[in-house]
Design a protein around this motif. Structure first.
Motif, PDB file in Angstrom:
ATOM      1  N   THR A  48       0.819  -1.218   0.000  1.00  0.00           N
ATOM      2  CA  THR A  48       0.000   0.000   0.000  1.00  0.00           C
ATOM      3  C   THR A  48       0.854   1.270   0.000  1.00  0.00           C
ATOM      4  N   THR A  49       1.601   1.454  -1.082  1.00  0.00           N
ATOM      5  CA  THR A  49       2.425   2.644  -1.265  1.00  0.00           C
ATOM      6  C   THR A  49       1.919   3.430  -2.466  1.00  0.00           C
ATOM      7  N   THR A  50       2.332   4.688  -2.550  1.00  0.00           N
ATOM      8  CA  THR A  50       1.873   5.551  -3.633  1.00  0.00           C
ATOM      9  C   THR A  50       2.293   5.011  -4.993  1.00  0.00           C
ATOM     10  N   LYS A  51       3.574   4.748  -5.156  1.00  0.00           N
ATOM     11  CA  LYS A  51       4.090   4.302  -6.455  1.00  0.00           C
ATOM     12  C   LYS A  51       3.406   3.030  -6.924  1.00  0.00           C
ATOM     13  N   ASN A  52       3.322   2.056  -6.047  1.00  0.00           N
ATOM     14  CA  ASN A  52       2.785   0.764  -6.468  1.00  0.00           C
ATOM     15  C   ASN A  52       1.266   0.772  -6.562  1.00  0.00           C
ATOM     16  N   GLY A  53       0.603   1.609  -5.753  1.00  0.00           N
ATOM     17  CA  GLY A  53      -0.839   1.740  -5.904  1.00  0.00           C
ATOM     18  C   GLY A  53      -1.208   2.327  -7.256  1.00  0.00           C
ATOM     19  N   PHE A  54      -0.519   3.401  -7.657  1.00  0.00           N
ATOM     20  CA  PHE A  54      -0.784   3.999  -8.965  1.00  0.00           C
ATOM     21  C   PHE A  54      -0.506   3.012 -10.091  1.00  0.00           C
ATOM     22  N   LYS A  55       0.600   2.296  -9.983  1.00  0.00           N
ATOM     23  CA  LYS A  55       0.921   1.323 -11.028  1.00  0.00           C
ATOM     24  C   LYS A  55      -0.120   0.207 -11.080  1.00  0.00           C
ATOM     25  N   ASN A  56      -0.561  -0.248  -9.932  1.00  0.00           N
ATOM     26  CA  ASN A  56      -1.548  -1.320  -9.869  1.00  0.00           C
ATOM     27  C   ASN A  56      -2.853  -0.910 -10.541  1.00  0.00           C
ATOM     28  N   ILE A  57      -3.206   0.365 -10.435  1.00  0.00           N
ATOM     29  CA  ILE A  57      -4.435   0.865 -11.038  1.00  0.00           C
ATOM     30  C   ILE A  57      -4.272   1.105 -12.534  1.00  0.00           C
ATOM     31  N   ILE A  58      -3.160   1.723 -12.931  1.00  0.00           N
ATOM     32  CA  ILE A  58      -3.080   2.326 -14.261  1.00  0.00           C
ATOM     33  C   ILE A  58      -2.168   1.594 -15.230  1.00  0.00           C
ATOM     34  N   CYS A  59      -1.000   1.138 -14.770  1.00  0.00           N
ATOM     35  CA  CYS A  59       0.006   0.748 -15.766  1.00  0.00           C
ATOM     36  C   CYS A  59       0.836  -0.467 -15.365  1.00  0.00           C
ATOM     37  N   ASN A  60       0.277  -1.388 -14.614  1.00  0.00           N
ATOM     38  CA  ASN A  60       0.977  -2.645 -14.365  1.00  0.00           C
ATOM     39  C   ASN A  60       0.679  -3.571 -15.542  1.00  0.00           C
ATOM     40  N   GLY A  61       1.638  -3.698 -16.442  1.00  0.00           N
ATOM     41  CA  GLY A  61       1.369  -4.330 -17.736  1.00  0.00           C
ATOM     42  C   GLY A  61       1.017  -3.230 -18.720  1.00  0.00           C
ATOM     43  N   SER A  62       0.072  -3.481 -19.609  1.00  0.00           N
ATOM     44  CA  SER A  62      -0.379  -2.437 -20.528  1.00  0.00           C
ATOM     45  C   SER A  62      -1.112  -1.361 -19.734  1.00  0.00           C
ATOM     46  N   SER A  63      -1.065  -0.144 -20.226  1.00  0.00           N
ATOM     47  CA  SER A  63      -1.677   0.970 -19.499  1.00  0.00           C
ATOM     48  C   SER A  63      -3.168   1.039 -19.785  1.00  0.00           C
ATOM     49  N   LEU A  64      -3.884   1.722 -18.899  1.00  0.00           N
ATOM     50  CA  LEU A  64      -5.309   1.940 -19.123  1.00  0.00           C
ATOM     51  C   LEU A  64      -5.529   2.752 -20.398  1.00  0.00           C
ATOM     52  N   ALA A  65      -4.666   3.738 -20.640  1.00  0.00           N
ATOM     53  CA  ALA A  65      -4.791   4.528 -21.868  1.00  0.00           C
ATOM     54  C   ALA A  65      -4.695   3.632 -23.099  1.00  0.00           C
ATOM     55  N   TYR A  66      -3.785   2.678 -23.076  1.00  0.00           N
ATOM     56  CA  TYR A  66      -3.653   1.761 -24.214  1.00  0.00           C
ATOM     57  C   TYR A  66      -4.900   0.891 -24.361  1.00  0.00           C
ATOM     58  N   GLU A  67      -5.446   0.414 -23.232  1.00  0.00           N
ATOM     59  CA  GLU A  67      -6.659  -0.399 -23.296  1.00  0.00           C
ATOM     60  C   GLU A  67      -7.810   0.399 -23.907  1.00  0.00           C
ATOM     61  N   LEU A  68      -7.889   1.689 -23.578  1.00  0.00           N
ATOM     62  CA  LEU A  68      -8.945   2.518 -24.152  1.00  0.00           C
ATOM     63  C   LEU A  68      -8.671   2.842 -25.612  1.00  0.00           C
ATOM     64  N   TYR A  69      -7.405   2.998 -25.958  1.00  0.00           N
ATOM     65  CA  TYR A  69      -7.040   3.190 -27.363  1.00  0.00           C
ATOM     66  C   TYR A  69      -7.506   2.000 -28.201  1.00  0.00           C
ATOM     67  N   GLN A  70      -7.384   0.813 -27.641  1.00  0.00           N
ATOM     68  CA  GLN A  70      -7.852  -0.387 -28.332  1.00  0.00           C
ATOM     69  C   GLN A  70      -9.367  -0.371 -28.518  1.00  0.00           C
ATOM     70  N   ARG A  71     -10.042   0.445 -27.724  1.00  0.00           N
ATOM     71  CA  ARG A  71     -11.507   0.581 -27.827  1.00  0.00           C
ATOM     72  C   ARG A  71     -11.892   1.890 -28.508  1.00  0.00           C
ATOM     73  N   ASP A  86       5.714  10.066 -15.472  1.00  0.00           N
ATOM     74  CA  ASP A  86       5.991   9.594 -16.832  1.00  0.00           C
ATOM     75  C   ASP A  86       5.287   8.277 -17.114  1.00  0.00           C
ATOM     76  N   GLU A  87       5.299   7.378 -16.133  1.00  0.00           N
ATOM     77  CA  GLU A  87       4.718   6.054 -16.341  1.00  0.00           C
ATOM     78  C   GLU A  87       3.202   6.108 -16.441  1.00  0.00           C
ATOM     79  N   ILE A  88       2.545   6.813 -15.511  1.00  0.00           N
ATOM     80  CA  ILE A  88       1.083   6.760 -15.499  1.00  0.00           C
ATOM     81  C   ILE A  88       0.460   7.606 -16.599  1.00  0.00           C
ATOM     82  N   PHE A  89       1.239   8.537 -17.197  1.00  0.00           N
ATOM     83  CA  PHE A  89       0.711   9.351 -18.292  1.00  0.00           C
ATOM     84  C   PHE A  89       1.372   9.014 -19.626  1.00  0.00           C
ATOM     85  N   ARG A  90       1.986   7.864 -19.718  1.00  0.00           N
ATOM     86  CA  ARG A  90       2.618   7.471 -20.987  1.00  0.00           C
ATOM     87  C   ARG A  90       1.549   7.340 -22.081  1.00  0.00           C
ATOM     88  N   GLY A  91       1.824   7.964 -23.232  1.00  0.00           N
ATOM     89  CA  GLY A  91       0.893   7.896 -24.349  1.00  0.00           C
ATOM     90  C   GLY A  91      -0.120   9.022 -24.385  1.00  0.00           C
TER      91      GLY A  91
END
Length: 358
Positions: free
Chosen positions: A145-168, A189-194
């Motif tokens: 339960t840390t900031t860095k890993n919480g954000f990654k777990n939500i948004i960009c662990n693996g493909s990013s949410l932005a990429y998933e929406l781009y696919q849609r 940089d990581e959570i806003f990639r793309g």
């Protein structure tokens, strides 16, 4: 049925649970969770459970409800002695709760029939802070339960949410952050990639003004919002938690109102990277550090620790160990009011809010 009666009856007969399933974590004896079809198969084959073990049926169906006692548990999990059982039943919690790691796929799935999608991630907010909010459900932070890993777990662990929406077929990606991309902030940089645009803001009123502007259909907005994390780590007086939470809620309502003026169908999601365990609301116990590292955190380690007091997590190539409640590794400084990184109701269960617009 109240929880105490439920636990007594369950020792005698199987029960189908229809709500507050998370409260099962607070049972003080071993039990089995059975699928409806599996249990019905046993009953139909005349297996009389001569060696009966307490059995909860979940999820249920009409056939089970017709043959078994079906119960709605009165008390939600947070009204019970959740922290006394949570650590030892963490794997069960992963089965019963909606999980932080599932947010990305859930948001992407829900996005298809909307003109815009917005995800607001608050830095430090517990589910307990939001009990009186509308459309809020508990969400398990299924990592450290840390900031860095919480954000990654939500948004960009693996493909990013932005990429998933781009696919849609989402084509426009607009971010709002306290930091600019490439401003020596790796997480930003990581959570806003793309993203085609990331707007740095100093006051949330700047976000509101930007959202007044027209935008195209199939737009994804991603907002990082300040929560309770900052005052938890550095505040000279007892933090005004309720006032800050009320301000977060007002900002969300202002956001909904502005977006409603655009005559576009959208959906807004809000969640948090982690919650906060407050020293003035809990009795925290200092224990010797399990690590030989010179620098370590109060509630977790940046390495894998084999101990009955630690649970290990791996995410984004890193290994971490979270302490059980209520242990800390060092005495908190006078200006430190809250901690996170460990496993507790306060740190590990965050809100997940869904708001439809137009």
């Amino acid at each position: 049925m109240n929880f105490d009666k439920f636990r007594r009856v369950l020792k005698k007969i199987p029960i189908s649970v229809t709500n507050n399933k998370e409260s099962l974590i607070c049972l003080d004896y071993d039990f089995i969770i059975s699928g409806a079809d599996d249990l019905l198969s046993c009953i139909d084959s005349k297996d009389q459970y001569l060696d009966y073990k307490p059995t909860v049926v979940f999820p249920s169906n009409k056939k089970v409800k017709a043959k078994l006692l079906s119960v709605a548990i009165d008390e939600p999990f947070y009204q019970l002695n959740f922290n006394n059982h949570f650590y030892d039943r963490y794997d069960l919690a992963r089965e019963l709760f909606f999980k932080q790691s599932e947010i990305k796929s859930y948001v992407a799935t829900q996005a298809s029939h909307h003109d815009f999608v917005m995800l607001i991630v608050v830095d430090g907010l517990s589910f307990l802070d939001c009990l009186d909010w509308d459309n809020v459900t508990p969400c398990l932070v299924d990592t450290v339960t840390t900031t860095k890993n919480g954000f990654k777990n939500i948004i960009c662990n693996g493909s990013s949410l932005a990429y998933e929406l781009y696919q849609r077929r989402f084509q426009n990606f607009v971010g709002f952050s306290y930091w600019e991309k490439e401003q020596n902030n790796e997480l930003t940089d990581e959570i806003f990639r793309g993203f085609s645009s990331v707007c740095k803001f100093e006051s949330y009123s700047q976000v509101i003004e930007k959202l007044r502007e027209p935008f195209q259909s199939k737009t994804y907005f991603q907002i990082v919002m300040q929560g309770l994390d900052g005052i938890a780590h550095n505040n000279r007086d007892e933090p005004l938690i309720d006032a800050i939470v009320s301000n977060i809620h007002k900002r969300v309502q202002d956001t909904v109102n502005i977006l409603s003026n655009h005559n576009k169908k959208g959906i807004i999601f809000l969640t948090s990277d982690h919650g906060i365990l407050w020293k003035h609301k809990s009795t925290l116990i200092k224990i010797p550090s399990h690590s030989s590292q010179q620098h370590y955190h109060q509630r977790y380690y940046d390495s894998k620790i084999l101990s009955k007091d630690c649970k290990c997590f791996s995410i984004a190539g890193g290994n971490y160990s979270s302490l059980r409640y209520p242990f800390i590794t060092r005495t908190m400084r006078p200006n430190e009011w809250g901690v996170h990184g460990g496993i507790s109701l306060e740190e590990s269960v965050v809100p997940f809010v869904t708001i439809s617009v137009n």
